[in-house]
Design a protein around this motif. Sequence first.
Motif, PDB file in Angstrom:
ATOM      1  N   VAL A 203     103.277  17.140  92.182  1.00 57.23           N
ATOM      2  CA  VAL A 203     103.644  17.192  93.605  1.00 57.23           C
ATOM      3  C   VAL A 203     102.378  17.225  94.451  1.00 57.23           C
ATOM      4  N   ARG A 204     102.544  16.874  95.719  1.00 53.40           N
ATOM      5  CA  ARG A 204     101.434  16.966  96.666  1.00 53.40           C
ATOM      6  C   ARG A 204     101.457  18.336  97.330  1.00 53.40           C
ATOM      7  N   VAL A 205     100.279  18.950  97.414  1.00 51.93           N
ATOM      8  CA  VAL A 205     100.125  20.242  98.091  1.00 51.93           C
ATOM      9  C   VAL A 205      98.907  20.160  99.003  1.00 51.93           C
ATOM     10  N   VAL A 206      98.871  21.039  99.984  1.00 52.00           N
ATOM     11  CA  VAL A 206      97.713  21.100 100.865  1.00 52.00           C
ATOM     12  C   VAL A 206      97.049  22.467 100.710  1.00 52.00           C
ATOM     13  N   ASN A 207      95.766  22.467 100.491  1.00 49.08           N
ATOM     14  CA  ASN A 207      94.993  23.704 100.411  1.00 49.08           C
ATOM     15  C   ASN A 207      94.857  24.271 101.818  1.00 49.08           C
ATOM     16  N   LEU A 208      95.403  25.477 102.039  1.00 51.48           N
ATOM     17  CA  LEU A 208      95.411  26.039 103.386  1.00 51.48           C
ATOM     18  C   LEU A 208      94.021  26.481 103.838  1.00 51.48           C
ATOM     19  N   GLY A 209      93.100  26.624 102.904  1.00 52.60           N
ATOM     20  CA  GLY A 209      91.743  26.999 103.281  1.00 52.60           C
ATOM     21  C   GLY A 209      90.921  25.794 103.690  1.00 52.60           C
ATOM     22  N   SER A 210      90.998  24.716 102.917  1.00 50.09           N
ATOM     23  CA  SER A 210      90.186  23.528 103.197  1.00 50.09           C
ATOM     24  C   SER A 210      90.963  22.433 103.901  1.00 50.09           C
ATOM     25  N   HIS A 211      92.320  22.581 103.956  1.00 54.38           N
ATOM     26  CA  HIS A 211      93.206  21.578 104.563  1.00 54.38           C
ATOM     27  C   HIS A 211      93.133  20.225 103.836  1.00 54.38           C
ATOM     28  N   VAL A 212      92.724  20.280 102.573  1.00 56.74           N
ATOM     29  CA  VAL A 212      92.666  19.075 101.748  1.00 56.74           C
ATOM     30  C   VAL A 212      93.994  18.923 100.994  1.00 56.74           C
ATOM     31  N   THR A 213      94.513  17.693 100.984  1.00 56.56           N
ATOM     32  CA  THR A 213      95.743  17.415 100.248  1.00 56.56           C
ATOM     33  C   THR A 213      95.404  17.060  98.804  1.00 56.56           C
ATOM     34  N   LEU A 214      96.102  17.689  97.875  1.00 52.51           N
ATOM     35  CA  LEU A 214      95.818  17.520  96.454  1.00 52.51           C
ATOM     36  C   LEU A 214      97.098  17.140  95.708  1.00 52.51           C
ATOM     37  N   SER A 215      96.931  16.534  94.557  1.00 49.87           N
ATOM     38  CA  SER A 215      98.043  16.315  93.629  1.00 49.87           C
ATOM     39  C   SER A 215      97.947  17.382  92.548  1.00 49.87           C
ATOM     40  N   ALA A 216      99.054  18.107  92.337  1.00 46.69           N
ATOM     41  CA  ALA A 216      99.033  19.223  91.402  1.00 46.69           C
ATOM     42  C   ALA A 216     100.290  19.193  90.531  1.00 46.69           C
ATOM     43  N   THR A 217     100.203  19.864  89.387  1.00 48.96           N
ATOM     44  CA  THR A 217     101.324  19.951  88.458  1.00 48.96           C
ATOM     45  C   THR A 217     101.983  21.313  88.578  1.00 48.96           C
ATOM     46  N   VAL A 218     103.302  21.312  88.712  1.00 45.24           N
ATOM     47  CA  VAL A 218     104.048  22.567  88.823  1.00 45.24           C
ATOM     48  C   VAL A 218     104.062  23.246  87.456  1.00 45.24           C
ATOM     49  N   ILE A 219     103.583  24.505  87.414  1.00 49.00           N
ATOM     50  CA  ILE A 219     103.532  25.218  86.143  1.00 49.00           C
ATOM     51  C   ILE A 219     104.391  26.480  86.159  1.00 49.00           C
ATOM     52  N   GLY A 220     104.929  26.854  87.309  1.00 51.93           N
ATOM     53  CA  GLY A 220     105.770  28.043  87.387  1.00 51.93           C
ATOM     54  C   GLY A 220     106.355  28.216  88.755  1.00 51.93           C
ATOM     55  N   GLU A 221     107.064  29.326  88.962  1.00 48.21           N
ATOM     56  CA  GLU A 221     107.703  29.619  90.236  1.00 48.21           C
ATOM     57  C   GLU A 221     106.631  29.787  91.314  1.00 48.21           C
ATOM     58  N   GLY A 222     106.517  28.788  92.219  1.00 47.75           N
ATOM     59  CA  GLY A 222     105.575  28.843  93.309  1.00 47.75           C
ATOM     60  C   GLY A 222     104.126  28.695  92.896  1.00 47.75           C
ATOM     61  N   VAL A 223     103.879  28.141  91.692  1.00 47.94           N
ATOM     62  CA  VAL A 223     102.512  28.000  91.195  1.00 47.94           C
ATOM     63  C   VAL A 223     102.283  26.562  90.761  1.00 47.94           C
ATOM     64  N   VAL A 224     101.184  25.983  91.219  1.00 43.16           N
ATOM     65  CA  VAL A 224     100.805  24.620  90.810  1.00 43.16           C
ATOM     66  C   VAL A 224      99.380  24.659  90.304  1.00 43.16           C
ATOM     67  N   GLN A 225      99.034  23.636  89.506  1.00 44.76           N
ATOM     68  CA  GLN A 225      97.713  23.615  88.895  1.00 44.76           C
ATOM     69  C   GLN A 225      97.046  22.267  89.152  1.00 44.76           C
ATOM     70  N   VAL A 226      95.774  22.355  89.523  1.00 44.85           N
ATOM     71  CA  VAL A 226      94.958  21.159  89.725  1.00 44.85           C
ATOM     72  C   VAL A 226      93.844  21.166  88.692  1.00 44.85           C
ATOM     73  N   ALA A 227      93.759  20.102  87.941  1.00 42.31           N
ATOM     74  CA  ALA A 227      92.691  19.987  86.934  1.00 42.31           C
ATOM     75  C   ALA A 227      91.509  19.267  87.571  1.00 42.31           C
ATOM     76  N   VAL A 228      90.363  19.941  87.631  1.00 42.13           N
ATOM     77  CA  VAL A 228      89.165  19.352  88.209  1.00 42.13           C
ATOM     78  C   VAL A 228      88.421  18.602  87.117  1.00 42.13           C
ATOM     79  N   GLN A 229      88.193  17.301  87.344  1.00 41.30           N
ATOM     80  CA  GLN A 229      87.505  16.471  86.348  1.00 41.30           C
ATOM     81  C   GLN A 229      86.013  16.756  86.363  1.00 41.30           C
TER      82      GLN A 229
END
Length: 229
Positions: A203-229
Amino acid sequence: MALRLRTALAALALFAASPALAVTDIVEGAPVSVLVEEELLSSDEREIPADGKIELRLPEGLPETALRLEDFSFDPRSGLFAARVIGVDGLTLTFRGQAMVTVPTYVPRRRIPAGTKLTEQDFRLVHMNAVAMPAGAVRHPEDILGMESRRVLLQDRPILAGSISEPRVVTRGEKVTIILSNGGLDLSAPGKALEDGARGDDVRVVNLGSHVTLSATVIGEGVVQVAVQ
């Protein structure tokens, strides 16, 4: 010589008179319903699910048992069949009947709106015609319960696989925790989901600190994960 002949004749008379060895007792048949089921199961073209059940409708006037069936023909779509039965008395009779293969299927008790988490109380068990079962239908409770309806589910209708999905644990517009994984280092940041998602969805999420939109994987209730290459 005369004594041996009289003994043989006496033995022969005893054999013929014995009711336990009568010809009518030696020739035995099988129930006609069993013979029909054997015909249905004998062809590789007639695939019957492991949990399927054959329901027969036979005409009146058939003998209870018979030696065999001949010229058996079957239409899977209508379930109609025709055959010639060979009775234990040698008489033959042509007859028609209907055979329906039913399978246990969980169907909604009521109309279920989209977005509903499915529980055991939402369904009941019925037996439906296997031929009429739509492709992609899910029939077993382990494939249904705990899932979420993606679209409206109609009462007493089979459920298609595309109509249900894993329940959403991230909802569009709600706050989420973003986990950033880089090697063995995990960081977290507050974010907001821009899409609904179930466990394992991207899913797409926006980092509220940096206002950057990211693609992340849902891993739990209200939790997503972004893998940094």
